[in-house]
Design a protein around this motif. Structure first.
Motif, PDB file in Angstrom:
ATOM      1  N   VAL A 267      -8.428 -27.122 -27.433  1.00 52.08           N
ATOM      2  CA  VAL A 267      -9.112 -28.416 -27.579  1.00 52.08           C
ATOM      3  C   VAL A 267     -10.235 -28.524 -26.556  1.00 52.08           C
ATOM      4  N   VAL A 268      -9.977 -28.035 -25.351  1.00 51.45           N
ATOM      5  CA  VAL A 268     -11.026 -28.018 -24.335  1.00 51.45           C
ATOM      6  C   VAL A 268     -12.030 -26.907 -24.628  1.00 51.45           C
ATOM      7  N   LEU A 272     -12.859 -29.602 -29.193  1.00 51.01           N
ATOM      8  CA  LEU A 272     -12.371 -30.219 -30.426  1.00 51.01           C
ATOM      9  C   LEU A 272     -12.111 -31.700 -30.213  1.00 51.01           C
ATOM     10  N   ILE A 274      -9.539 -34.592 -31.771  1.00 50.99           N
ATOM     11  CA  ILE A 274      -8.416 -34.951 -32.634  1.00 50.99           C
ATOM     12  C   ILE A 274      -8.368 -36.471 -32.662  1.00 50.99           C
TER      13      ILE A 274
ATOM     14  N   ALA B 245      -9.946 -34.531 -22.609  1.00 48.65           N
ATOM     15  CA  ALA B 245      -9.233 -33.284 -22.334  1.00 48.65           C
ATOM     16  C   ALA B 245     -10.166 -32.362 -21.565  1.00 48.65           C
ATOM     17  N   CYS B 246      -9.914 -32.284 -20.266  1.00 53.69           N
ATOM     18  CA  CYS B 246     -10.802 -31.550 -19.357  1.00 53.69           C
ATOM     19  C   CYS B 246     -10.222 -30.186 -19.021  1.00 53.69           C
ATOM     20  N   LEU B 272      -5.142 -42.763 -31.538  1.00 55.44           N
ATOM     21  CA  LEU B 272      -5.673 -42.163 -30.319  1.00 55.44           C
ATOM     22  C   LEU B 272      -6.747 -41.140 -30.651  1.00 55.44           C
ATOM     23  N   THR B 273      -7.638 -40.942 -29.717  1.00 55.64           N
ATOM     24  CA  THR B 273      -8.618 -39.858 -29.805  1.00 55.64           C
ATOM     25  C   THR B 273      -8.399 -38.919 -28.628  1.00 55.64           C
ATOM     26  N   ILE B 274      -8.219 -37.645 -28.945  1.00 55.19           N
ATOM     27  CA  ILE B 274      -8.140 -36.604 -27.914  1.00 55.19           C
ATOM     28  C   ILE B 274      -9.404 -35.773 -28.059  1.00 55.19           C
ATOM     29  N   ARG B 275     -10.227 -35.754 -27.023  1.00 50.01           N
ATOM     30  CA  ARG B 275     -11.498 -35.059 -27.159  1.00 50.01           C
ATOM     31  C   ARG B 275     -11.688 -34.067 -26.014  1.00 50.01           C
ATOM     32  N   GLY B 276     -11.774 -32.795 -26.389  1.00 47.09           N
ATOM     33  CA  GLY B 276     -12.046 -31.771 -25.399  1.00 47.09           C
ATOM     34  C   GLY B 276     -13.527 -31.724 -25.079  1.00 47.09           C
ATOM     35  N   PHE B 277     -13.835 -31.415 -23.822  1.00 49.20           N
ATOM     36  CA  PHE B 277     -15.252 -31.331 -23.462  1.00 49.20           C
ATOM     37  C   PHE B 277     -15.450 -30.311 -22.357  1.00 49.20           C
ATOM     38  N   ILE B 278     -16.671 -29.807 -22.313  1.00 53.61           N
ATOM     39  CA  ILE B 278     -17.069 -28.826 -21.310  1.00 53.61           C
ATOM     40  C   ILE B 278     -18.400 -29.288 -20.757  1.00 53.61           C
TER      41      ILE B 278
END
Lengths: 339, 339
Positions: A267-268, A272, A274, B245-246, B272-278
């Motif tokens: 996900v990271v 992504l 979700i 999501a780090c 809920l929103t789970i959002r991965g990021f870079i």
């Protein structure tokens, strides 16, 4: 109208532990009240059974309150007005309500929605033109944000929501891959609905199936199943992929919680998203949805399919069948012979 | 400048299986090339060690390519120009680069970023004003979308990113709860940084700790840890909560994949929103970030803390310490006595 003053209905007798069983349900019969001012007496033509109802059978607060023990169950239904003391409602009018699981009822007009276009089969208002259709529409276009040229994976693709989700994505210009639980469903998805690929998840390794059918990865995943399906989808998502989390039917009947995907680190790494969603938060999309879906139905771009079970006494069987994959397309219960 | 023409550096000798060990690293020494046109010779003052480097030690394609075996490792560094044949760079200039894990190097000016404001400690450019700070800023404000009055939970809250994330949320007007791995860290978060609550996750049941410290639930979760932390956060999220999501440091060294949260059904139920990021996807936020963070640092609203390890030969120890929680705030390695 003395023939309408009795109604059979299904009550929740006990809360499920794991898989729902016939012993949870009780068939009873009662009088239907004579309408007072502002009320109408409605005889249901079709009622809906939907997987989300399993959650309401638990004694747990959720986005909808739990069903009460001993009470008649509730759910989507479409029926015909038999007697009305409400302005704007006349005998013969088609109305949708949340008063399924019963043959007839009297209720305030404010709880009824009159169906304007009566050229389509009434049961469509429980499926493609109803809550499942709006769920599919919002999930594909708004939550997963699918655009032409992208690839969508849909799990539970032969179900009421999944089959419409895949067709909405096809109309949008996406490549669509579906999973389903029988070879007959897989053939229907590919041969009749035009999915680009589909597979029977009982027969394959999910990771391998997605590698084969989505060699370019997937940009969106419409999740009706959760767990192994979600994990495999995450493995195969492209960077910046979006997951519309609609449901996780693989866990609804689990007596103890099942572990989640072991690859959430993607996900990271892949950035992504979700996003869980519930259709009732998106009623502002209803007008656009009804307009577009009506057109797609008229053009034959979306072709609904139904699994019809006859008689209120078989509603529990229809509901339980959802968890065994007994339905192709929308599962409905026909409550009146005329329908 | 004959004193600058040798550099000690750390090479990756083997790929880790599970926890990184000293045997993975090799200290070597080599000549530093004389700058040609467009190049500068830089002597590093500080280098950064960061958890994400663990991923690059695996032989797996990710958002950055894996470190090559036998090559000098890379990572954030700040140094001083010693000799320059590049316009705009003069001896004495402070420059950041991705050429850490070495004492000195010669590189094209295009790989160097000159630091304009030299009033702050140089190491801040590896932390609060660098990649970890921007990660915190984007994660709190853009990904989790925190607004005044909301509650944020930060895991790994005493780390380089977590400690800044919590302070950014405090400046924004949020209630902030942090988890950390020692009592000393917990005291620092509450007493010095003004977190509203913090707890030592070794000593508590996570579910109970969040119930106690976030009785109104949490609106945002800044996840640096994953797994049990993520599961407990999901349990306590309010409807429409956002998870930035780090990272998932609890799994970076796992030899086999660990199962994910068993309560992802809440993602649907609570929307809920789970959002991965870079962070490298969000460089367009750098200017706003530098402006705001510089002001917060000047006002004392954000107070960075560092754990400093001295000498290139101890860089592997500093890196490995990240996974044992050896750092409070940003872990940096000082490479020059003048720094």
């Amino acid at each position: 109208m003395t023939t309408t003053n009795r109604s059979r209905e299904i009550r929740l007798k006990a809360r499920p532990q794991g898989d729902p069983t016939p012993a949870l349900f009780e068939l009873t019969e009662s009088d239907v009240a004579v309408p007072r001012d502002g009320e109408a007496l409605v005889r249901n033509l079709f009622m809906s059974v939907d997987p989300y109802m399993r959650g309401r059978m638990n004694d747990v607060e959720s986005y909808t309150p739990p069903f009460a023990l001993g009470e008649v169950l509730q759910g989507g239904a479409i029926g015909r007005v038999v007697e009305s003391r409400a302005p704007g409602l006349a005998p013969g009018d088609l109305v949708t309500s949340n008063l399924g699981w019963r043959e007839a009822f009297t209720a305030p007009a404010s709880t009824l929605a009159k169906v304007a276009d009566t050229t389509l089969p009434p049961s469509y208002y429980l499926g493609a033109l109803g809550m499942p259709g709006l769920t599919a529409y919002v999930g594909v276009l708004d939550i997963a944000g699918m655009r032409a040229g992208e690839t969508l994976f849909v799990s539970g693709a032969a179900g009421a929501v999944g089959s419409i989700a895949g067709q909405v994505a096809k109309v949008t210009g996406c490549r669509v891959i579906g999973s389903a639980g029988t070879d007959e469903k897989v053939r229907w998805l590919v041969d009749d609905l035009g999915f680009d690929a589909a597979f029977n998840y009982h027969d394959v390794d999910l990771e391998a199936a997605l590698a084969e059918h989505a060699p370019g990865g997937i940009d969106g995943y419409f999740d009706n199943v959760g767990y192994e399906h979600l994990q495999s989808a995450i493995t195969h998502m492209n960077d910046h992929g979006r997951i519309a989390a609609c449901g996780s039917i693989a866990g609804y009947n689990a007596a103890t919680p099942k572990p989640g995907p072991n690859n959430l680190s993607f996900v990271v790494r892949k950035r992504l998203t979700i996003r869980g969603f519930i259709v009732s938060d998106h009623v502002e999309r209803r007008l656009a949805f009804v307009a577009e879906m009506s057109r797609w139905l008229a053009e034959g771009a979306v072709r609904p399919r139904e699994t019809v079970v006859d008689g209120i006494e078989r509603a529990p069987e229809a509901f339980m069948g959802l968890f065994d994959g007994a339905n192709i397309g929308k599962m409905v219960v026909r409550l009146a012979p005329e329908a």
